[in-house]
Design a protein around this motif. Structure first.
Motif, PDB file in Angstrom:
ATOM      1  N   ASN A 191      16.072 -12.111  -8.128  1.00 43.84           N
ATOM      2  CA  ASN A 191      15.711 -12.749  -9.396  1.00 43.84           C
ATOM      3  C   ASN A 191      14.888 -14.029  -9.244  1.00 43.84           C
ATOM      4  OD1 ASN A 191      16.865 -10.801 -11.039  1.00 43.84           O
ATOM      5  ND2 ASN A 191      18.853 -11.821 -11.144  1.00 43.84           N
ATOM      6  N   ASN A 192      14.604 -14.443  -8.029  1.00 46.96           N
ATOM      7  CA  ASN A 192      13.717 -15.589  -7.838  1.00 46.96           C
ATOM      8  C   ASN A 192      12.333 -15.267  -8.405  1.00 46.96           C
ATOM      9  OD1 ASN A 192      14.691 -18.001  -5.956  1.00 46.96           O
ATOM     10  ND2 ASN A 192      15.723 -16.133  -5.272  1.00 46.96           N
ATOM     11  N   ASN A 193      11.760 -16.211  -9.132  1.00 43.60           N
ATOM     12  CA  ASN A 193      10.444 -16.016  -9.735  1.00 43.60           C
ATOM     13  C   ASN A 193       9.358 -16.367  -8.717  1.00 43.60           C
ATOM     14  OD1 ASN A 193       8.011 -16.216 -11.180  1.00 43.60           O
ATOM     15  ND2 ASN A 193       9.044 -16.856 -13.047  1.00 43.60           N
ATOM     16  N   ILE A 194       8.583 -15.364  -8.309  1.00 44.48           N
ATOM     17  CA  ILE A 194       7.493 -15.602  -7.347  1.00 44.48           C
ATOM     18  C   ILE A 194       6.140 -15.275  -7.972  1.00 44.48           C
ATOM     19  CG2 ILE A 194       8.898 -15.309  -5.265  1.00 44.48           C
ATOM     20  CD1 ILE A 194       7.751 -12.424  -5.089  1.00 44.48           C
ATOM     21  N   ASP A 195       6.048 -15.373  -9.289  1.00 45.47           N
ATOM     22  CA  ASP A 195       4.800 -15.037  -9.989  1.00 45.47           C
ATOM     23  C   ASP A 195       3.596 -15.808  -9.453  1.00 45.47           C
ATOM     24  OD1 ASP A 195       6.173 -13.274 -11.546  1.00 45.47           O
ATOM     25  OD2 ASP A 195       6.201 -14.524 -13.355  1.00 45.47           O
ATOM     26  N   ASP A 196       3.819 -17.037  -8.999  1.00 43.48           N
ATOM     27  CA  ASP A 196       2.705 -17.880  -8.552  1.00 43.48           C
ATOM     28  C   ASP A 196       2.536 -17.903  -7.036  1.00 43.48           C
ATOM     29  OD1 ASP A 196       2.154 -18.612 -11.209  1.00 43.48           O
ATOM     30  OD2 ASP A 196       3.620 -20.247 -11.125  1.00 43.48           O
ATOM     31  N   ASP A 256       0.815  -1.218   0.000  1.00 45.61           N
ATOM     32  CA  ASP A 256       0.000   0.000   0.000  1.00 45.61           C
ATOM     33  C   ASP A 256       0.847   1.265   0.000  1.00 45.61           C
ATOM     34  OD1 ASP A 256      -2.378  -1.494   0.136  1.00 45.61           O
ATOM     35  OD2 ASP A 256      -2.227  -1.628   2.323  1.00 45.61           O
ATOM     36  N   LEU A 257       2.123   1.135   0.335  1.00 42.45           N
ATOM     37  CA  LEU A 257       2.972   2.312   0.504  1.00 42.45           C
ATOM     38  C   LEU A 257       3.834   2.626  -0.723  1.00 42.45           C
ATOM     39  CD1 LEU A 257       4.165   1.557   4.150  1.00 42.45           C
ATOM     40  CD2 LEU A 257       2.506   3.300   3.446  1.00 42.45           C
ATOM     41  N   LEU A 258       4.097   1.624  -1.544  1.00 42.60           N
ATOM     42  CA  LEU A 258       4.953   1.837  -2.710  1.00 42.60           C
ATOM     43  C   LEU A 258       4.135   2.345  -3.893  1.00 42.60           C
ATOM     44  CD1 LEU A 258       7.337  -1.257  -2.582  1.00 42.60           C
ATOM     45  CD2 LEU A 258       7.510   0.951  -1.406  1.00 42.60           C
ATOM     46  N   ASP A 259       4.822   2.959  -4.838  1.00 44.37           N
ATOM     47  CA  ASP A 259       4.158   3.519  -6.022  1.00 44.37           C
ATOM     48  C   ASP A 259       3.461   2.428  -6.822  1.00 44.37           C
ATOM     49  OD1 ASP A 259       5.105   6.018  -5.357  1.00 44.37           O
ATOM     50  OD2 ASP A 259       6.839   5.916  -6.695  1.00 44.37           O
ATOM     51  N   HIS A 260       2.333   2.802  -7.411  1.00 47.28           N
ATOM     52  CA  HIS A 260       1.623   1.881  -8.294  1.00 47.28           C
ATOM     53  C   HIS A 260       2.542   1.524  -9.467  1.00 47.28           C
ATOM     54  CE1 HIS A 260      -2.127   2.231  -6.164  1.00 47.28           C
ATOM     55  NE2 HIS A 260      -2.121   3.552  -6.284  1.00 47.28           N
ATOM     56  N   GLY A 261       2.490   0.295  -9.880  1.00 49.28           N
ATOM     57  CA  GLY A 261       3.356  -0.152 -10.966  1.00 49.28           C
ATOM     58  C   GLY A 261       4.496  -1.007 -10.487  1.00 49.28           C
ATOM     59  N   ILE A 262       4.870  -0.860  -9.210  1.00 48.16           N
ATOM     60  CA  ILE A 262       5.906  -1.722  -8.631  1.00 48.16           C
ATOM     61  C   ILE A 262       5.268  -3.079  -8.344  1.00 48.16           C
ATOM     62  CG2 ILE A 262       7.435  -2.086  -6.656  1.00 48.16           C
ATOM     63  CD1 ILE A 262       7.734   0.941  -6.453  1.00 48.16           C
ATOM     64  N   GLN A 263       5.854  -4.122  -8.879  1.00 49.50           N
ATOM     65  CA  GLN A 263       5.245  -5.448  -8.794  1.00 49.50           C
ATOM     66  C   GLN A 263       5.890  -6.366  -7.761  1.00 49.50           C
ATOM     67  OE1 GLN A 263       5.320  -6.967 -12.811  1.00 49.50           O
ATOM     68  NE2 GLN A 263       3.721  -5.544 -13.493  1.00 49.50           N
ATOM     69  N   LYS A 264       7.081  -6.005  -7.328  1.00 50.08           N
ATOM     70  CA  LYS A 264       7.813  -6.869  -6.392  1.00 50.08           C
ATOM     71  C   LYS A 264       8.631  -6.003  -5.452  1.00 50.08           C
ATOM     72  CE  LYS A 264      11.076  -9.665  -8.066  1.00 50.08           C
ATOM     73  NZ  LYS A 264      11.719 -10.860  -8.685  1.00 50.08           N
TER      74      LYS A 264
END
Length: 253
Positions: A122-127, A95-103
């Motif tokens: 670089n670990n993939n945590i998409d799921d 909730d505190l970081l800018d919109h658009g930041i995904q990780k």
């Protein structure tokens, strides 16, 4: 090239230790990925501490961004000499970081980073909602009724999937669990996160969160040393203290 977003939370009591942690992180980062550091402040971080933190990172050409957190959001959470209000701020990161930041990568202040943090990033945590390191605390897992196949994790290093965290309403679920089960919690936010995320976390390599009291009992190549427990390098002589002192020399304290 992807920007690495690192988040920590502190007050005046832990500002020095945060400076040490961030110096260790930046000293061992060799990738060309840009890095942005966010420091969450609930109103207990002085102007002097902020200035010292900024100066401690100047040689890396990194300027931290201080974010003021509404501490009243956690007024119902357990707070005492061992559990500060700032401990809960990690729950609000999406909730505190800018919109658009995904990780985002959340790090406790009582860490020493000895390997390029880009590898962890670089670990993939998409799921998954988070990536974390397994904590062999079978007693807590059993007491919290978490199925054995999911295990229990330490929340001092969290690789957070911002979108999934928000979609799953993790902040409110964790706060509700803490409110509903105060007597069942030994490590308030960590226990609650483990219950809520028991089947939604990716196990990271153990080296990314090695408790200092295990340094003499493991042959893991260390990437992050975590000074858990009451004995810290600034009040005692835990294994790994020399690493802390090495990076302490590069701060403004």
């Amino acid at each position: 090239m992807e920007t690495i977003h690192v988040v920590a939370a502190t007050n005046d009591d832990y500002a020095l230790h945060l400076a040490v942690m961030l110096n260790s992180l930046l000293e061992n980062k060799f990738s060309e990925n840009p890095i942005q550091i966010y420091i969450l402040d609930g109103g207990n971080l002085s102007v002097d501490s902020k200035a010292k933190l900024e100066k401690s990172l100047q040689r890396f050409d990194v300027k931290p961004q201080f974010i003021l957190v509404d501490a009243s959001l956690y007024s119902g959470c357990l707070i005492n000499r061992y559990y500060s209000m700032e401990m809960y701020f990690r729950l609000s990161i999406p909730d505190l970081l800018d919109h658009g930041i995904q990780k985002a990568l959340y790090l406790d202040c009582d860490l020493i980073i000895e390997e390029d943090i880009t590898i962890l990033w670089n670990n993939n945590i998409d799921d998954y909602v988070v990536g974390a390191v397994f904590d062999p605390n079978e007693l807590r897992r059993e007491q919290l009724s978490i199925p054995k196949e999911y295990g229990y994790f330490n929340s001092g290093v969290l690789l957070i999937n911002i979108n999934k965290w928000t979609e799953n309403d993790i902040l409110e679920k964790v706060k509700q669990f803490i409110s509903d089960h105060p007597s069942a919690l030994k490590y308030p936010d960590q226990d609650a996160l483990n219950v809520i995320l028991h089947d939604k976390w990716l196990r990271l390599e153990d080296k990314w969160n090695v408790r200092a009291n295990r340094l003499n009992k493991t042959d893991i190549i260390l990437a992050i040393i975590h000074f858990t427990g009451k004995t810290k390098p600034w009040n005692g002589k835990p294994p790994g203290k020399s690493a802390y002192l090495k990076y302490l020399d590069n701060t403004q304290w």
